[in-house]
Design a protein around this motif. Structure first.
Motif, PDB file in Angstrom:
ATOM      1  N   THR A  51       6.505  13.665 -31.019  1.00  0.00           N
ATOM      2  CA  THR A  51       6.698  14.890 -30.213  1.00  0.00           C
ATOM      3  C   THR A  51       6.699  14.574 -28.718  1.00  0.00           C
ATOM      4  N   ARG A  52       6.992  13.315 -28.380  1.00  0.00           N
ATOM      5  CA  ARG A  52       6.994  12.944 -26.958  1.00  0.00           C
ATOM      6  C   ARG A  52       8.064  13.712 -26.201  1.00  0.00           C
ATOM      7  N   ASN A  53       7.756  14.000 -24.948  1.00  0.00           N
ATOM      8  CA  ASN A  53       8.719  14.659 -24.069  1.00  0.00           C
ATOM      9  C   ASN A  53       9.853  13.684 -23.723  1.00  0.00           C
ATOM     10  N   TRP A  54      11.011  14.201 -23.291  1.00  0.00           N
ATOM     11  CA  TRP A  54      12.165  13.339 -23.002  1.00  0.00           C
ATOM     12  C   TRP A  54      11.893  12.313 -21.910  1.00  0.00           C
ATOM     13  N   ASP A  55      10.901  12.604 -21.020  1.00  0.00           N
ATOM     14  CA  ASP A  55      10.624  11.675 -19.921  1.00  0.00           C
ATOM     15  C   ASP A  55       9.339  10.863 -20.156  1.00  0.00           C
ATOM     16  N   TRP A  56       8.881  10.840 -21.398  1.00  0.00           N
ATOM     17  CA  TRP A  56       7.650  10.098 -21.695  1.00  0.00           C
ATOM     18  C   TRP A  56       7.845   8.604 -21.414  1.00  0.00           C
ATOM     19  N   HIS A  57       6.814   8.014 -20.805  1.00  0.00           N
ATOM     20  CA  HIS A  57       6.863   6.565 -20.577  1.00  0.00           C
ATOM     21  C   HIS A  57       5.452   6.023 -20.387  1.00  0.00           C
ATOM     22  N   VAL A  58       5.230   4.802 -20.821  1.00  0.00           N
ATOM     23  CA  VAL A  58       3.995   4.094 -20.453  1.00  0.00           C
ATOM     24  C   VAL A  58       4.376   2.718 -19.927  1.00  0.00           C
ATOM     25  N   ASN A  59       3.585   2.209 -19.019  1.00  0.00           N
ATOM     26  CA  ASN A  59       3.801   0.828 -18.608  1.00  0.00           C
ATOM     27  C   ASN A  59       3.325  -0.082 -19.730  1.00  0.00           C
ATOM     28  N   PHE A  60       4.001  -1.219 -19.890  1.00  0.00           N
ATOM     29  CA  PHE A  60       3.593  -2.131 -20.957  1.00  0.00           C
ATOM     30  C   PHE A  60       3.873  -3.580 -20.579  1.00  0.00           C
ATOM     31  N   LYS A 108      -0.147  -7.760 -13.100  1.00  0.00           N
ATOM     32  CA  LYS A 108       0.604  -7.748 -14.362  1.00  0.00           C
ATOM     33  C   LYS A 108      -0.023  -6.715 -15.290  1.00  0.00           C
ATOM     34  N   GLU A 109       0.800  -6.044 -16.034  1.00  0.00           N
ATOM     35  CA  GLU A 109       0.307  -5.020 -16.959  1.00  0.00           C
ATOM     36  C   GLU A 109      -0.712  -5.605 -17.955  1.00  0.00           C
ATOM     37  N   GLU A 110      -0.526  -6.882 -18.304  1.00  0.00           N
ATOM     38  CA  GLU A 110      -1.420  -7.544 -19.261  1.00  0.00           C
ATOM     39  C   GLU A 110      -2.849  -7.668 -18.721  1.00  0.00           C
ATOM     40  N   ILE A 111      -2.999  -7.601 -17.369  1.00  0.00           N
ATOM     41  CA  ILE A 111      -4.338  -7.662 -16.772  1.00  0.00           C
ATOM     42  C   ILE A 111      -4.932  -6.257 -16.701  1.00  0.00           C
ATOM     43  N   ILE A 112      -4.075  -5.304 -16.372  1.00  0.00           N
ATOM     44  CA  ILE A 112      -4.552  -3.911 -16.259  1.00  0.00           C
ATOM     45  C   ILE A 112      -4.983  -3.378 -17.629  1.00  0.00           C
ATOM     46  N   LYS A 113      -4.248  -3.773 -18.658  1.00  0.00           N
ATOM     47  CA  LYS A 113      -4.562  -3.353 -20.024  1.00  0.00           C
ATOM     48  C   LYS A 113      -4.358  -4.572 -20.917  1.00  0.00           C
ATOM     49  N   LEU A 172      -9.309  -1.553  -7.470  1.00  0.00           N
ATOM     50  CA  LEU A 172      -8.643  -1.696  -6.173  1.00  0.00           C
ATOM     51  C   LEU A 172      -7.378  -0.834  -6.121  1.00  0.00           C
ATOM     52  N   PRO A 173      -6.948  -0.450  -4.880  1.00  0.00           N
ATOM     53  CA  PRO A 173      -5.726   0.365  -4.788  1.00  0.00           C
ATOM     54  C   PRO A 173      -4.468  -0.441  -5.164  1.00  0.00           C
ATOM     55  N   TYR A 174      -3.455   0.234  -5.612  1.00  0.00           N
ATOM     56  CA  TYR A 174      -2.136  -0.321  -5.952  1.00  0.00           C
ATOM     57  C   TYR A 174      -2.163  -1.382  -7.064  1.00  0.00           C
ATOM     58  N   THR A 175      -3.204  -1.377  -7.885  1.00  0.00           N
ATOM     59  CA  THR A 175      -3.251  -2.397  -8.951  1.00  0.00           C
ATOM     60  C   THR A 175      -2.040  -2.276  -9.871  1.00  0.00           C
ATOM     61  N   ASP A 176      -1.565  -1.041 -10.083  1.00  0.00           N
ATOM     62  CA  ASP A 176      -0.426  -0.867 -10.996  1.00  0.00           C
ATOM     63  C   ASP A 176       0.828  -1.548 -10.456  1.00  0.00           C
ATOM     64  N   LYS A 177       0.896  -1.754  -9.122  1.00  0.00           N
ATOM     65  CA  LYS A 177       2.070  -2.417  -8.537  1.00  0.00           C
ATOM     66  C   LYS A 177       1.839  -3.910  -8.337  1.00  0.00           C
ATOM     67  N   LEU A 178       0.586  -4.284  -8.152  1.00  0.00           N
ATOM     68  CA  LEU A 178       0.296  -5.674  -7.793  1.00  0.00           C
ATOM     69  C   LEU A 178      -0.071  -6.562  -8.989  1.00  0.00           C
TER      70      LEU A 178
END
Ligand SMILES: C[S@@+](CC[C@H](N)C(=O)[O-])C[C@H]1O[C@@H](n2cnc3c(N)ncnc32)[C@H](O)[C@@H]1O
Length: 244
Positions: free
Chosen positions: A235-244, A209-214, A201-207
């Motif tokens: 060697t991650r870039n300075w702006d590296w990020h993951v949702n968790f 919980k991260e624990e459900i998405i992954k 579904l659309p906007y799942t990353d906003k709607l």
């Protein structure tokens, strides 16, 4: 396994050098000690570091196997004498490993930068101390810098929310992989059909919980103890990020 450990696991106590009976608690259990020992043995690790000494049960298990490989151990615990009567040190000395274990009675955020500054390197780490996210993130930050390539960090108590959350983050670092897990607690967390559908579904990353998405299952951290292996330098870039 060491005869001191065999006896302690059978009786849940030991006699210290002052002839006092010490009833142990908060220890790493036998199965998990064997799990740590197997990792050290299989990888021929020779230089280990640990945070959380208490009565010295995991320290003794790790030291036994590290010494078998010709190596040395280092343990950090701010409260060894004030909280545990020095009985962890006593156990290590009684088992004949006094010259093989370096002990720092300080907070880890004080000791770890000094090890980095000295250029010390380790191939195995075991974390069994506080359960707070921010403290352990700081520990991991420094441990990563002093851990050899292919070295392994094992976190205990991953079923505590602060540690689980931390593992959700660092298990996604590109230069780490899950090496193995001990004692699976939540094997049913495999995403079911409904979960997979919801993710489309659309906007799942906003709607959601991260624990459900992954799920923790998908990240390989749904257990009590998790071993992470460092597969590359950071060697991650300075702006590296993951949702968790
Ligand atoms: C669960 S016990 C460790 C048990 C031990 N690994 C064993 O198997 O017997 C947790 C230990 O972490 C220590 N500790 C708690 N917070 C700490 C910190 N911030 N830095 C260093 N040690 C800490 C406590 O003093 C205690 O000895």
């Amino acid at each position: 396994m060491n005869k001191f450990l065999e006896n302690i696991f059978a009786t849940k106590k030991f006699t210290n050098s002052k002839n006092q009976i010490i009833d142990i608690h908060s220890e790493t259990n036998r199965g998990q000690c064997e799990y740590l020992q197997n990792i050290i043995k299989k990888n021929n690790f020779k230089s280990s570091i640990e945070i959380g000494f208490a009565y010295g049960i995991s320290t003794l298990a790790i030291t036994e196997e590290i010494v078998n490989n010709g190596g040395q151990h280092l343990v950090i615990d701010k409260f060894q004498n004030t909280g545990w009567g020095g009985n962890g040190i006593d156990l290590i000395n009684q088992a004949g490993y006094s010259g093989k274990v370096a002990f720092y009675e300080e907070f880890c955020y004080v000791v770890l930068p000094t090890l980095l500054e000295k250029g010390m390197k380790f191939d195995f780490a075991y974390i069994d101390s506080t359960k707070q996210f921010d403290w352990l993130l700081v520990d991991f930050f420094y441990l990563d810098k002093i851990l050899d390539l292919n070295g392994i960090i094992v976190f205990d108590d991953v079923d505590f929310p602060g540690i689980r959350k931390l593992l959700r983050y660092i298990s996604q670092f590109p230069n780490y992989k899950i090496y193995s897990q001990f004692a699976l607690y939540h094997p049913k967390e495999k995403p079911d059909k409904l979960n997979k559908l919801i993710r489309l579904l659309p906007y799942t990353d906003k709607l959601l919980k991260e624990e459900i998405i992954k799920t923790d299952f998908e990240l390989g951290i749904n257990s009590r103890a998790v071993a992470l292996q460092k597969t590359d330098n950071d060697t991650r870039n300075w702006d590296w990020h993951v949702n968790f």
